[in-house]
Design a protein around this motif. Structure first.
Motif, mmCIF file in Angstrom:
data_model
loop_
_atom_site.group_PDB
_atom_site.id
_atom_site.type_symbol
_atom_site.label_atom_id
_atom_site.label_comp_id
_atom_site.label_asym_id
_atom_site.label_seq_id
_atom_site.Cartn_x
_atom_site.Cartn_y
_atom_site.Cartn_z
ATOM 1 N N PHE A 83 -28.882 -28.113 -52.388
ATOM 2 C CA PHE A 83 -28.449 -27.059 -51.165
ATOM 3 C C PHE A 83 -28.208 -27.837 -50.229
ATOM 4 N N THR A 84 -26.912 -27.740 -49.566
ATOM 5 C CA THR A 84 -26.338 -28.681 -48.579
ATOM 6 C C THR A 84 -26.052 -27.801 -47.269
ATOM 7 N N ALA A 85 -26.287 -28.088 -46.239
ATOM 8 C CA ALA A 85 -25.799 -27.535 -45.032
ATOM 9 C C ALA A 85 -24.666 -28.503 -44.290
ATOM 10 N N VAL A 86 -23.724 -28.036 -43.985
ATOM 11 C CA VAL A 86 -22.569 -28.789 -43.162
ATOM 12 C C VAL A 86 -22.478 -28.162 -41.612
ATOM 13 N N MET A 87 -22.855 -28.957 -40.765
ATOM 14 C CA MET A 87 -22.873 -28.652 -39.358
ATOM 15 C C MET A 87 -22.059 -29.722 -38.328
ATOM 16 N N GLY A 88 -21.679 -29.133 -37.320
ATOM 17 C CA GLY A 88 -20.829 -29.945 -36.360
ATOM 18 C C GLY A 88 -20.472 -29.037 -35.157
ATOM 19 N N PRO A 89 -20.037 -29.681 -34.076
ATOM 20 C CA PRO A 89 -19.568 -29.004 -32.968
ATOM 21 C C PRO A 89 -18.256 -28.208 -33.293
ATOM 22 N N SER A 90 -18.106 -27.173 -32.451
ATOM 23 C CA SER A 90 -17.083 -26.468 -32.744
ATOM 24 C C SER A 90 -15.664 -27.222 -32.812
ATOM 25 N N GLY A 91 -14.718 -26.886 -33.933
ATOM 26 C CA GLY A 91 -13.649 -27.817 -34.105
ATOM 27 C C GLY A 91 -13.677 -28.991 -34.889
ATOM 28 N N SER A 92 -14.743 -29.186 -35.351
ATOM 29 C CA SER A 92 -15.272 -30.473 -36.134
ATOM 30 C C SER A 92 -14.728 -30.569 -37.514
ATOM 31 N N GLY A 93 -14.140 -29.205 -38.064
ATOM 32 C CA GLY A 93 -13.432 -29.280 -39.480
ATOM 33 C C GLY A 93 -14.739 -28.612 -40.311
ATOM 34 N N LYS A 94 -15.750 -28.105 -39.980
ATOM 35 C CA LYS A 94 -16.592 -27.695 -41.169
ATOM 36 C C LYS A 94 -15.893 -26.616 -41.812
ATOM 37 N N SER A 95 -15.191 -25.625 -41.454
ATOM 38 C CA SER A 95 -14.769 -24.426 -42.250
ATOM 39 C C SER A 95 -13.604 -24.949 -42.940
ATOM 40 N N THR A 96 -12.641 -25.849 -42.512
ATOM 41 C CA THR A 96 -11.645 -26.448 -43.243
ATOM 42 C C THR A 96 -12.062 -27.375 -44.348
ATOM 43 N N LEU A 97 -13.287 -27.876 -44.125
ATOM 44 C CA LEU A 97 -13.963 -28.578 -45.237
ATOM 45 C C LEU A 97 -14.226 -27.828 -46.374
ATOM 46 N N LEU A 98 -14.977 -26.701 -45.991
ATOM 47 C CA LEU A 98 -15.440 -25.727 -47.101
ATOM 48 C C LEU A 98 -14.250 -25.029 -47.934
ATOM 49 N N ASP A 104 -33.970 -23.500 -56.294
ATOM 50 C CA ASP A 104 -35.184 -23.913 -56.819
ATOM 51 C C ASP A 104 -35.461 -23.251 -58.201
ATOM 52 N N ARG A 105 -35.181 -22.097 -58.360
ATOM 53 C CA ARG A 105 -35.248 -21.309 -59.469
ATOM 54 C C ARG A 105 -34.146 -21.377 -60.689
ATOM 55 N N ASP A 106 -32.906 -21.491 -60.093
ATOM 56 C CA ASP A 106 -31.890 -21.153 -61.190
ATOM 57 C C ASP A 106 -31.138 -22.484 -61.331
ATOM 58 N N GLY A 107 -31.293 -23.618 -60.177
ATOM 59 C CA GLY A 107 -30.516 -24.549 -60.307
ATOM 60 C C GLY A 107 -29.251 -24.464 -59.725
ATOM 61 N N GLN A 108 -28.714 -23.501 -58.851
ATOM 62 C CA GLN A 108 -27.635 -23.138 -58.223
ATOM 63 C C GLN A 108 -27.316 -24.221 -57.047
ATOM 64 N N THR A 109 -26.119 -24.686 -57.281
ATOM 65 C CA THR A 109 -25.508 -25.640 -56.210
ATOM 66 C C THR A 109 -24.853 -24.627 -55.172
ATOM 67 N N ILE A 110 -25.381 -24.971 -53.921
ATOM 68 C CA ILE A 110 -24.980 -24.246 -52.538
ATOM 69 C C ILE A 110 -24.411 -25.326 -51.598
ATOM 70 N N ILE A 111 -23.463 -24.913 -51.050
ATOM 71 C CA ILE A 111 -22.781 -25.728 -49.858
ATOM 72 C C ILE A 111 -22.598 -24.676 -48.718
ATOM 73 N N MET A 112 -23.270 -24.728 -47.435
ATOM 74 C CA MET A 112 -23.185 -23.628 -46.409
ATOM 75 C C MET A 112 -22.937 -24.211 -45.054
ATOM 76 N N VAL A 113 -21.961 -23.815 -44.774
ATOM 77 C CA VAL A 113 -21.447 -23.931 -43.175
ATOM 78 C C VAL A 113 -22.382 -23.118 -42.272
ATOM 79 N N THR A 114 -23.066 -23.742 -41.215
ATOM 80 C CA THR A 114 -23.916 -22.961 -40.451
ATOM 81 C C THR A 114 -23.985 -23.692 -38.916
ATOM 82 N N HIS A 115 -24.295 -22.962 -38.039
ATOM 83 C CA HIS A 115 -24.307 -23.515 -36.651
ATOM 84 C C HIS A 115 -25.890 -23.466 -36.251
ATOM 85 N N ASP A 116 -26.852 -22.753 -37.234
ATOM 86 C CA ASP A 116 -28.145 -22.520 -36.762
ATOM 87 C C ASP A 116 -28.963 -23.702 -37.361
ATOM 88 N N PRO A 117 -29.719 -24.408 -36.534
ATOM 89 C CA PRO A 117 -30.681 -25.618 -37.175
ATOM 90 C C PRO A 117 -31.821 -24.905 -38.106
#
Length: 244
Positions: free
Chosen positions: A33-48, A187-200
């Motif tokens: 499970f990976t979270a991607v963060m950065g300031p506005s305009g950093s490229g988070k959504s484009t990366l996703l 944890d239960r199913d072994g799913q890979t998750i990549i999530m953009v968020t602004h929330d620590p």
């Protein structure tokens, strides 16, 4: 042996004279499970969007389960997105006239498959909504609607589930419930998750947080806490750095 679900190599994306991604190299381990963060305009959504095959990069390489997306025709890329990639948006994007079960079954029907009732109920059960199959979106809370959207993304058993601010439209309590559910899927199913968020706090549910600044990787944290993420973000958004 640890496998890599998603690999980004020298990834670039430009829009006219704006560089959104500038040579990003990242790997995402299967079952993490990976979270991607950065300031506005950093490229988070484009990366996703590039990583999920929703947008074609200007340069570099995107691999999902070892498949180079850049080598695929539009038709083959569409099939790969349909079968191997799940995507959840901030807006739930459910069809209001359909029940939860019908919304979840929609990707299979669009693919020409007749979904088994047990298959749809199993997807709803994975997100804790086995008893809401016949309810329409207007009869459910925001958190329940987002769970239906996640079940819809999971119905094809994707290699990777991408989330673009998946809890951004939810209140604090509901957001934490959805994040705990995502954590359980890993944890239960072994799913890979990549999530953009602004929330620590949201990022603290992940195994790892990757930070972007000006389209480049600016570091990462493993086993993050909300306090550590907030401190790192404060440094990335500081006036001194912005002036550099």
């Amino acid at each position: 042996m640890t496998t890599t679900a998603v690999r980004l190599t020298a990834l670039r994306r430009t829009y006219r004279d704006v560089t959104a991604l500038d040579g990003v190299d990242l790997g995402f381990r299967a079952g993490s499970f990976t979270a991607v963060m950065g300031p506005s305009g950093s490229g988070k959504s484009t990366l996703l969007q590039c990583a999920a095959g929703l947008d074609r990069p200007t340069g570099g390489r995107v691999e999902i389960d070892g498949t180079d997306l850049g080598a695929l025709s539009e038709r083959r890329l569409t099939l790969l997105r349909r079968d191997r990639i799940g995507f959840v948006f901030q807006a739930f994007n459910l069809l209001p006239s359909l029940t939860a079960a019908q919304n979840v079954a929609l990707p299979l029907r669009l693919a020409g498959r007749r979904p088994a009732r047990a298959e749809v109920r199993a997807a709803l059960a994975r997100v804790g909504l086995a008893d809401r199959a016949r309810h329409r979106p207007g009869e459910m809370s925001g958190g329940q609607q987002q769970r239906v959207a996640i079940a819809r993304a999971l119905i094809t058993r994707p290699a990777v589930l991408f989330g673009d601010e998946p809890t951004g439209a939810l209140d604090t309590t509901t957001s934490r419930d959805v994040l705990r559910m995502l954590r359980e899927l890993v944890d239960r199913d072994g799913q890979t998750i990549i999530m953009v968020t602004h929330d620590p706090v949201a990022a603290s549910f992940a195994d790892r947080v990757v930070f972007l600044v000006d389209g480049r990787v600016a570091g990462e944290l493993t086993a993050p806490t909300a306090e550590a993420v907030a401190g790192r973000m404060a440094g990335l958004e500081s006036p001194e750095r912005a002036a550099c």
